[in-house]
Design a protein around this motif. Structure first.
Motif, short mmCIF file in Angstrom:
data_model
loop_
_atom_site.label_atom_id
_atom_site.label_comp_id
_atom_site.label_asym_id
_atom_site.label_seq_id
_atom_site.Cartn_x
_atom_site.Cartn_y
_atom_site.Cartn_z
N UNK A 101 70.67 48.14 61.81
CA UNK A 101 69.38 47.89 61.14
C UNK A 101 69.57 47.65 59.65
N UNK A 102 70.51 48.35 59.02
CA UNK A 102 70.80 48.11 57.60
C UNK A 102 71.31 46.69 57.39
N UNK A 103 72.16 46.24 58.30
CA UNK A 103 72.69 44.88 58.19
C UNK A 103 71.59 43.85 58.43
N UNK A 104 70.69 44.14 59.37
CA UNK A 104 69.59 43.20 59.65
C UNK A 104 68.63 43.09 58.46
N UNK A 105 68.44 44.20 57.76
CA UNK A 105 67.56 44.20 56.59
C UNK A 105 68.13 43.38 55.44
N UNK A 106 69.45 43.30 55.36
CA UNK A 106 70.11 42.58 54.27
C UNK A 106 70.26 41.10 54.66
N UNK A 107 69.16 40.37 54.59
CA UNK A 107 69.16 38.97 55.04
C UNK A 107 69.87 38.03 54.07
N UNK A 108 70.15 38.48 52.86
CA UNK A 108 70.89 37.62 51.93
C UNK A 108 72.37 37.55 52.29
N UNK A 109 72.89 38.56 52.97
CA UNK A 109 74.32 38.59 53.32
C UNK A 109 74.59 38.32 54.80
N UNK A 110 73.78 38.88 55.67
CA UNK A 110 74.09 38.84 57.11
C UNK A 110 73.02 38.08 57.87
N UNK A 111 73.46 37.46 58.96
CA UNK A 111 72.51 36.83 59.88
C UNK A 111 73.04 37.02 61.30
N UNK A 112 72.16 36.83 62.26
CA UNK A 112 72.51 36.97 63.69
C UNK A 112 73.15 38.32 64.00
N UNK A 113 72.59 39.40 63.47
CA UNK A 113 73.09 40.74 63.74
C UNK A 113 72.60 41.17 65.12
N UNK A 114 73.55 41.46 66.02
CA UNK A 114 73.22 41.83 67.38
C UNK A 114 73.88 43.16 67.71
N UNK A 115 73.08 44.10 68.23
CA UNK A 115 73.59 45.40 68.63
C UNK A 115 73.67 45.45 70.15
N UNK A 116 74.86 45.70 70.66
CA UNK A 116 75.10 45.90 72.09
C UNK A 116 76.06 47.08 72.18
N UNK A 117 77.14 46.89 72.91
CA UNK A 117 78.19 47.91 72.91
C UNK A 117 78.86 47.97 71.54
N UNK A 118 78.78 46.86 70.84
CA UNK A 118 79.30 46.77 69.47
C UNK A 118 78.28 45.99 68.63
N UNK A 119 78.53 45.93 67.35
CA UNK A 119 77.68 45.15 66.47
C UNK A 119 78.42 43.84 66.17
N UNK A 120 77.76 42.74 66.39
CA UNK A 120 78.30 41.44 65.97
C UNK A 120 77.34 40.85 64.95
N UNK A 121 77.91 40.20 63.98
CA UNK A 121 77.09 39.59 62.93
C UNK A 121 77.85 38.44 62.31
N UNK A 122 77.14 37.69 61.50
CA UNK A 122 77.74 36.61 60.74
C UNK A 122 77.43 36.86 59.27
N UNK A 123 78.42 36.66 58.43
CA UNK A 123 78.25 36.82 56.98
C UNK A 123 78.08 35.44 56.38
N UNK A 124 77.01 35.26 55.67
CA UNK A 124 76.72 33.96 55.06
C UNK A 124 77.78 33.62 54.01
N UNK A 125 78.19 32.35 54.02
CA UNK A 125 79.18 31.85 53.08
C UNK A 125 78.65 30.54 52.51
#
Length: 176
Positions: A101-125
């Motif tokens: 949820x912290x990563x999802x809130x930080x929309x300037x850095x992260x996108x497509x944050x998905x929580x399952x057995x693990x957390x997957x995300x993409x860091x904007x570049x």
């Protein structure tokens, strides 16, 4: 002293790798010019040595900037030095959903944050496809990994280590 020689060796291999990638491009550009190039009193020949020098000079500057960027971030284990794919283990007792949820809130850095057995995300570049981040639990520790958009990308100026360092700080902040 060992660490210094290790860093020099790694930087030299980066210079060589980048130089070999840039050499064909420099060779084409240098050979494409008809005749010599005149700049003041110097005369630049259209030959392989000029292409070799140009590719070395560009590779040296980019590799040096890569190494300096990585050292500014600080704290990288020796085995992760100048690597684009970063894997670290972090101790902490934060819940995965809080971290997600912290990563999802930080929309300037992260996108497509998905929580399952693990957390997957993409860091904007900027100007590149996003970095891929994955966070798993392994033996009461968080396994945080960050990778560039392709495995062939070998210079990222410390961006992926910065990704895992920021996530490690989030994990440790909730642990105290």
């Amino acid at each position: 002293m060992k660490k210094f020689f290790f860093k020099i060796l790694v930087v030299l291999t980066y210079i060589l790798r980048l130089m070999l990638i840039l050499l064909p491009i420099a060779w084409i550009i240098v050979n494409a010019k008809e005749g010599g190039w005149r700049y003041g009193f110097t005369f630049i020949q259209n030959n392989f040595e000029v292409a070799l020098f140009v590719s070395f000079a560009i590779s040296f500057l980019i590799s040096l900037y890569h190494a300096l960027s990585f050292d500014v971030i600080e704290g990288a284990p020796a085995e992760n030095y100048l690597k684009t794919s970063q894997d670290v283990l972090v101790s902490g007792n934060v819940e995965m959903y809080h971290l997600a949820s912290q990563m999802q809130e930080n929309t300037t850095r992260y996108k497509n944050v998905v929580l399952g057995d693990s957390i997957t995300a993409e860091r904007k570049v900027i100007f590149l496809p996003p970095d891929k981040i994955e966070i798993n639990m392994e033996n009461d520790k968080f396994a945080v990994s960050s990778r560039p958009f392709t495995k062939y990308w070998f210079i990222d100026f410390g961006r992926n280590f910065l990704n895992v360092k920021e996530i490690a700080q989030l994990i440790k902040a909730k642990s105290h």
